[in-house]
Design an enzyme around this catalytic site. Structure first.
Site, PDB file in Angstrom:
ATOM      1  N   ASP A   5      -0.438  16.543  -1.752  1.00  0.00           N
ATOM      2  CA  ASP A   5      -0.643  15.687  -2.915  1.00  0.00           C
ATOM      3  C   ASP A   5       0.474  15.950  -3.928  1.00  0.00           C
ATOM      4  OD1 ASP A   5      -3.423  14.158  -4.151  1.00  0.00           O
ATOM      5  OD2 ASP A   5      -1.821  14.707  -5.550  1.00  0.00           O
TER       6      ASP A   5
ATOM      7  N   HIS B 218      -6.163   3.245   0.127  1.00  0.00           N
ATOM      8  CA  HIS B 218      -5.993   3.543   1.558  1.00  0.00           C
ATOM      9  C   HIS B 218      -6.831   4.792   1.796  1.00  0.00           C
ATOM     10  CE1 HIS B 218      -3.199   3.755   5.292  1.00  0.00           C
ATOM     11  NE2 HIS B 218      -4.016   4.804   5.384  1.00  0.00           N
TER      12      HIS B 218
ATOM     13  N   HIS C 245      -9.160  14.331   0.622  1.00  0.00           N
ATOM     14  CA  HIS C 245      -8.486  15.444  -0.036  1.00  0.00           C
ATOM     15  C   HIS C 245      -8.983  16.741   0.613  1.00  0.00           C
ATOM     16  CE1 HIS C 245      -7.349  13.115  -3.801  1.00  0.00           C
ATOM     17  NE2 HIS C 245      -8.318  12.351  -3.339  1.00  0.00           N
TER      18      HIS C 245
ATOM     19  N   HIS D 202      -4.396   1.085   8.282  1.00  0.00           N
ATOM     20  CA  HIS D 202      -4.901   0.866   6.922  1.00  0.00           C
ATOM     21  C   HIS D 202      -6.401   0.580   6.934  1.00  0.00           C
ATOM     22  CE1 HIS D 202      -4.681  -0.167   2.652  1.00  0.00           C
ATOM     23  NE2 HIS D 202      -5.632  -1.033   2.957  1.00  0.00           N
TER      24      HIS D 202
ATOM     25  N   CYS E 194       0.852  -1.199   0.000  1.00  0.00           N
ATOM     26  CA  CYS E 194       0.000   0.000   0.000  1.00  0.00           C
ATOM     27  C   CYS E 194       0.884   1.245   0.000  1.00  0.00           C
ATOM     28  CB  CYS E 194      -0.921  -0.007   1.220  1.00  0.00           C
ATOM     29  SG  CYS E 194      -1.822   1.539   1.415  1.00  0.00           S
TER      30      CYS E 194
ATOM     31  N   ASN F  73     -12.722   9.955  -2.592  1.00  0.00           N
ATOM     32  CA  ASN F  73     -13.156   9.093  -3.688  1.00  0.00           C
ATOM     33  C   ASN F  73     -13.215   7.652  -3.183  1.00  0.00           C
ATOM     34  OD1 ASN F  73     -13.238  11.199  -5.643  1.00  0.00           O
ATOM     35  ND2 ASN F  73     -11.009  11.125  -5.789  1.00  0.00           N
TER      36      ASN F  73
ATOM     37  N   HIS G 239      -8.446   8.101   2.279  1.00  0.00           N
ATOM     38  CA  HIS G 239      -7.838   9.430   2.343  1.00  0.00           C
ATOM     39  C   HIS G 239      -8.884  10.481   2.020  1.00  0.00           C
ATOM     40  CE1 HIS G 239      -7.232   7.814  -1.734  1.00  0.00           C
ATOM     41  NE2 HIS G 239      -7.325   9.055  -2.182  1.00  0.00           N
TER      42      HIS G 239
HETATM   43  P1  5GP Z   1      -7.581   9.225  -5.310  1.00  0.00           P
HETATM   44  O1  5GP Z   1      -7.527   9.325  -6.808  1.00  0.00           O
HETATM   45  O2  5GP Z   1      -7.368   7.792  -4.847  1.00  0.00           O
HETATM   46  O3  5GP Z   1      -8.751   9.870  -4.687  1.00  0.00           O
HETATM   47  O4  5GP Z   1      -6.362  10.086  -4.785  1.00  0.00           O
HETATM   48  C1  5GP Z   1      -5.056   9.633  -4.734  1.00  0.00           C
HETATM   49  C2  5GP Z   1      -4.187  10.851  -4.711  1.00  0.00           C
HETATM   50  O5  5GP Z   1      -2.877  10.444  -4.329  1.00  0.00           O
HETATM   51  C3  5GP Z   1      -4.052  11.554  -6.072  1.00  0.00           C
HETATM   52  O6  5GP Z   1      -4.521  12.890  -5.948  1.00  0.00           O
HETATM   53  C4  5GP Z   1      -2.560  11.483  -6.372  1.00  0.00           C
HETATM   54  O7  5GP Z   1      -2.060  12.657  -6.977  1.00  0.00           O
HETATM   55  C5  5GP Z   1      -1.956  11.241  -4.998  1.00  0.00           C
HETATM   56  N1  5GP Z   1      -0.709  10.493  -5.020  1.00  0.00           N
HETATM   57  C6  5GP Z   1      -0.460   9.356  -5.734  1.00  0.00           C
HETATM   58  N2  5GP Z   1       0.783   8.923  -5.481  1.00  0.00           N
HETATM   59  C7  5GP Z   1       1.342   9.799  -4.600  1.00  0.00           C
HETATM   60  C8  5GP Z   1       2.610   9.881  -3.960  1.00  0.00           C
HETATM   61  O8  5GP Z   1       3.503   9.059  -4.145  1.00  0.00           O
HETATM   62  N3  5GP Z   1       2.822  10.924  -3.115  1.00  0.00           N
HETATM   63  C9  5GP Z   1       1.854  11.864  -2.893  1.00  0.00           C
HETATM   64  N4  5GP Z   1       2.169  12.855  -2.036  1.00  0.00           N
HETATM   65  N5  5GP Z   1       0.638  11.815  -3.459  1.00  0.00           N
HETATM   66  C10 5GP Z   1       0.384  10.794  -4.309  1.00  0.00           C
HETATM   67 ZN    ZN Z   2      -2.462   1.457   3.552  1.00  0.00          ZN
END
Ligand code: 5GP
Ligand code: ZN
Length: 112
Positions: A29, A96, A100, A45, A3, A85, A98
């Site tokens: 992000d 995992h 935003h 997690h 993860c 999301n 999260h």
């Molecule tokens: P999701 O699309 O799952 O709602 O959001 C995942 C977020 O994680 C995305 O906005 C993406 O830019 C961010 N993200 C993906 N990989 C990394 C990383 O390695 N480091 C950081 N800081 N953000 C990441």
């Molecule tokens: Zn995790």
């Protein structure tokens, strides 16, 4: 478990930390979609909103206690948006839980 955010929380992958306590970790992000774009995660997690239940929901409360503190520290006096999301239709890319935090500019009215 493989993860990405668990690795970030452990420090195995570097991140730009903005907040941390016993339960919660928050970092910038990597691909910001607003002037301020922060991800807030539980240290434990949990895969997504769909996995929140009576046993782990106190961690979600900890996240939402942290969010206003983070927003204040980031100077988001004009407001901000909190998004999670969940699943394929919402384009969840990291499995995992999260949240935003988006702000620092006038955001669009549309969310979907
Ligand atoms: P999701 O699309 O799952 O709602 O959001 C995942 C977020 O994680 C995305 O906005 C993406 O830019 C961010 N993200 C993906 N990989 C990394 C990383 O390695 N480091 C950081 N800081 N953000 C990441
Ligand atoms: Zn995790």
């Amino acid at each position: 478990m493989d993860c990405l955010f668990c690795k970030i929380i452990k420090g195995d992958i570097p991140s730009s930390k903005v907040y941390e306590n016993e339960y919660v970790y928050a970092f910038r992000d990597i691909n910001p979609q607003a002037p301020v774009h922060i991800l807030v995660v539980p240290k434990v997690h949990i895969s997504s909103v769909d996995e929140i239940n009576a046993e782990n929901s106190a961690l979600v409360a900890k996240i939402f206690e942290a969010i206003p503190e983070i927003a204040k520290a980031e100077g988001l006096d004009g407001g901000y948006r909190v998004i999670s999301n969940c699943g394929a239709d919402a384009c969840q890319s990291v499995k995992h839980l999260h949240f935003h935090i988006l702000g620092g500019a006038q955001l669009g009215e549309r969310m979907g």
